[in-house]
Design an enzyme around this catalytic site. Structure first.
Site, PDB file in Angstrom:
ATOM      1  CB  CYS A 168      11.348  -3.014  -7.618  1.00  0.00           C
ATOM      2  SG  CYS A 168      10.733  -4.299  -6.926  1.00  0.00           S
ATOM      3  CG  ASP A 204      -1.884  -8.361  -2.912  1.00  0.00           C
ATOM      4  OD1 ASP A 204      -0.984  -7.664  -2.991  1.00  0.00           O
ATOM      5  OD2 ASP A 204      -1.671  -9.478  -2.037  1.00  0.00           O
ATOM      6  N   GLY A 262       0.855  -1.178   0.029  1.00  0.00           N
ATOM      7  CA  GLY A 262       0.023   0.075  -0.046  1.00  0.00           C
ATOM      8  C   GLY A 262       0.669   1.538   0.125  1.00  0.00           C
TER       9      GLY A 262
END
Length: 419
Positions: free
Chosen positions: A369, A270, A250
Site C-alpha cells: 500500500c 502473522d 485478515g
C-alpha cells in the site's frame, strides 16, 4: 478535561509518543459528547494532515528551540484559526494559554500567547520557493518524498498524489458473497452503492459502516476498494491451498476465502499473536471456516511446510505506507527516508521465501500500500533477475486520486512448470 486539552494530549501521544492514531482515538475519547468527539477528532487529524503547513506559519517567530509539545500546541492552535470557521479566536488563544500554563512550570505561557496574537495580527505567511518546495509546504508532505515522487512518476502525478492526500477517504465496504450480494445489500440499505474499482465493493454514505446492520451481521466488511483488487488478482479457486504470508488483520484473507466459496484452505500467517487474533475474529464474524490463522515468521515457513506446497501465495508486504496517507495522517508526521532501510531487504526475503512455496504453474502475488518504485517495480525487477523460472504476468499501480481510494501496487507472477 476540556475538548481542546484532550486534543492536545492526544496529539502529544500520537506524534511524540508514536501511538497509532485510529486505535488511540477510538479508546481515548469514548467518554466525551458527540460534539466534543467531533471537535477532538477534527483537531487531531487536521493538525497531522497539515502539520508542515502549520509549522511553516509560525516557525519564524522563535529564535531558539521550543519544546516539542509546545510546538504541537502552536500547530493545533493555528489549525483552528485557518481551518475551523466556527471556532472563536479568543477561545483558541485562551485555552492554548491555559494548557501552556500547566506545562514546563508555565515557562512558555507568555510565548504562546504572544505568538498566537502575532499570527492573528499578521495573517498567513506566503509560501515562497520553487514548485516542489511550495507543493511540499502546501500539502504537508516532506520535501524528500515530493522529490522522490517527482523523479519516479513525474511532477503532474506527484502533485495529484499530494493534493489528493489532503482530501477525505471514501467509506468503502466489501460484500460477503458467501451469504449475500451487492444488489441485496443496496436494496436493503440505500446508503450503500456499488463501487467502481472492485466487483465486490460498496461505497457507503450514511456515517460509520461498523454501526450498520449489514456489518454487525457479517454481510459486509470494511475495506478500501484498491485493497480489494489484491485478492481479485490472486484469483483463488475453490479447493485450492493458499498461503497468505502477512495476513493480519485478515481483510484480504477473508476476501480470498469468499472467492473460494469457503472451500479449500488458507494458511494465514502473522508474526504477532495479537494480530493473529484479529484474523480469527474477522473469519468468525463472516462465517469463514477455511482460514487457519497461525502466529509464525513467514520468512521461515519453508522450514515447516514442504516447498512447492501451495497453489497460490500472497505477499502483502510490510511497506512504508505512502499510499494510505489520506487515511492515516500520522504517517505524514512520522515518515523518514531511512524507513526503507529495513523494509527493502525484508520484502526481498519474503518474496524469495514465497516463491519457494509456490507449486510449479502456481501464482505469486506481491502487493504493497505504498507509492515508491524501490519497494514496488524495482523490487519485482530485482526478484525476476534472480529467478529465471518466474514470469511476470501483470503489475499495476493504483494512484489514490484515480478512484478516491488508497494507493496500491500489485504484481502477479507465475512459477514455470518443470520440464
Amino acid at each position: 478535561m476540556k475538548a481542546r486539552e484532550k486534543a492536545y494530549n492526544c496529539l502529544c501521544d500520537i506524534v511524540l509518543g508514536k501511538s497509532y492514531s485510529n486505535l488511540y482515538l477510538r479508546k481515548e475519547i469514548n467518554d466525551f459528547s458527540s460534539a466534543d468527539k467531533g471537535l477532538i477528532t477534527n483537531i487531531v487529524y487536521g493538525t497531522m494532515q497539515n502539520y508542515l503547513y502549520l509549522r511553516y506559519q509560525w516557525e519564524t517567530y522563535v529564535q531558539s528551540d521550543i519544546a516539542a509539545d509546545m510546538a504541537l500546541l502552536m500547530d493545533m492552535s493555528i489549525y483552528q484559526f485557518l481551518f475551523m470557521d466556527k471556532v472563536p479566536e479568543y477561545a483558541v488563544v485562551n485555552e492554548a494559554v491555559e494548557i501552556a500554563a500547566k506545562k514546563h512550570k508555565g515557562k512558555y505561557k507568555a510565548m504562546i500567547n504572544a505568538m498566537l496574537r502575532r499570527f492573528l495580527r499578521e495573517g498567513k505567511r506566503p509560501i515562497l520557493g520553487d514548485a516542489l518546495f511550495q507543493l511540499s509546504i502546501k500539502t504537508s508532505h516532506p520535501l524528500w518524498v515530493v522529490k522522490m515522487w517527482e523523479k519516479q512518476y513525474g511532477y503532474e502525478i506527484a502533485e495529484r498524489i499530494c493534493l489528493d492526500d489532503q482530501g477525505a477517504p471514501a467509506l468503502a465496504a466489501r460484500v460477503n458473497t458467501c451469504v449475500t450480494s451487492r444488489d441485496e445489500i443496496i436494496a436493503a440499505n440505500p446508503d450503500f452503492e456499488k463501487g467502481c474499482l472492485s466487483e465486490d465493493a460498496l461505497l457507503y454514505h450514511g456515517g460509520n459502516i461498523a454501526d450498520t446492520k449489514e456489518y454487525l451481521t457479517g454481510r459486509v466488511s470494511i475495506q478500501d476498494e484498491a485493497s480489494q483488487c489484491v485478492a481479485l488478482l490472486v484469483d483463488p479457486q475453490p479447493d485450492e491451498s493458499i498461503l497468505d504470508m502477512c495476513a493480519a488483520p485478515g481483510t484480504k484473507t477473508c476476501h480470498m476465502a469468499q472467492l473460494m466459496k469457503n472451500e479449500g484452505e488458507i494458511i494465514a500467517l502473522d508474526i504477532h499473536e495479537h494480530r493473529v487474533e484479529l484474523i480469527s475474529n474477522a473469519a468468525a464474524r463472516l462465517g469463514l471456516s477455511i482460514i487457519q490463522p497461525w502466529c509464525f515468521d513467514a520468512c521461515e515457513i519453508n522450514h515447516e511446510y514442504d516447498e512447492e506446497s501451495f497453489d497460490r501465495v500472497l505477499v502483502d508486504a510490510p511497506c512504508s505506507g505512502y499510499g494510505v496517507m489520506k487515511r492515516k495522517n500520522d504517517i505524514k508526521v512520522h515518515m523518514q527516508p531511512e524507513d526503507m532501510d529495513t523494509l527493502l531487504p525484508l520484502q526481498a526475503k519474503l518474496l524469495d521465501t514465497a516463491f519457494k512455496m509456490v507449486k510449479p504453474g502456481g501464482v505469486l502475488v506481491y502487493s504493497t500500500c505504498t507509492l515508491n518504485k524501490k519497494e514496488n517495480e524495482k523490487q519485482i525487477e530485482k526478484f525476476l533477475g534472480l529467478h529465471d523460472n518466474a514470469q511476470l504476468i501483470s503489475q499495476r499501480t493504483i494512484f489514490p486520486y484515480e478512484y478516491n481510494t488508497d494507493g496500491f501496487y500489485m504484481a502477479k507472477l507465475v512459477k514455470a512448470e518443470k520440464a
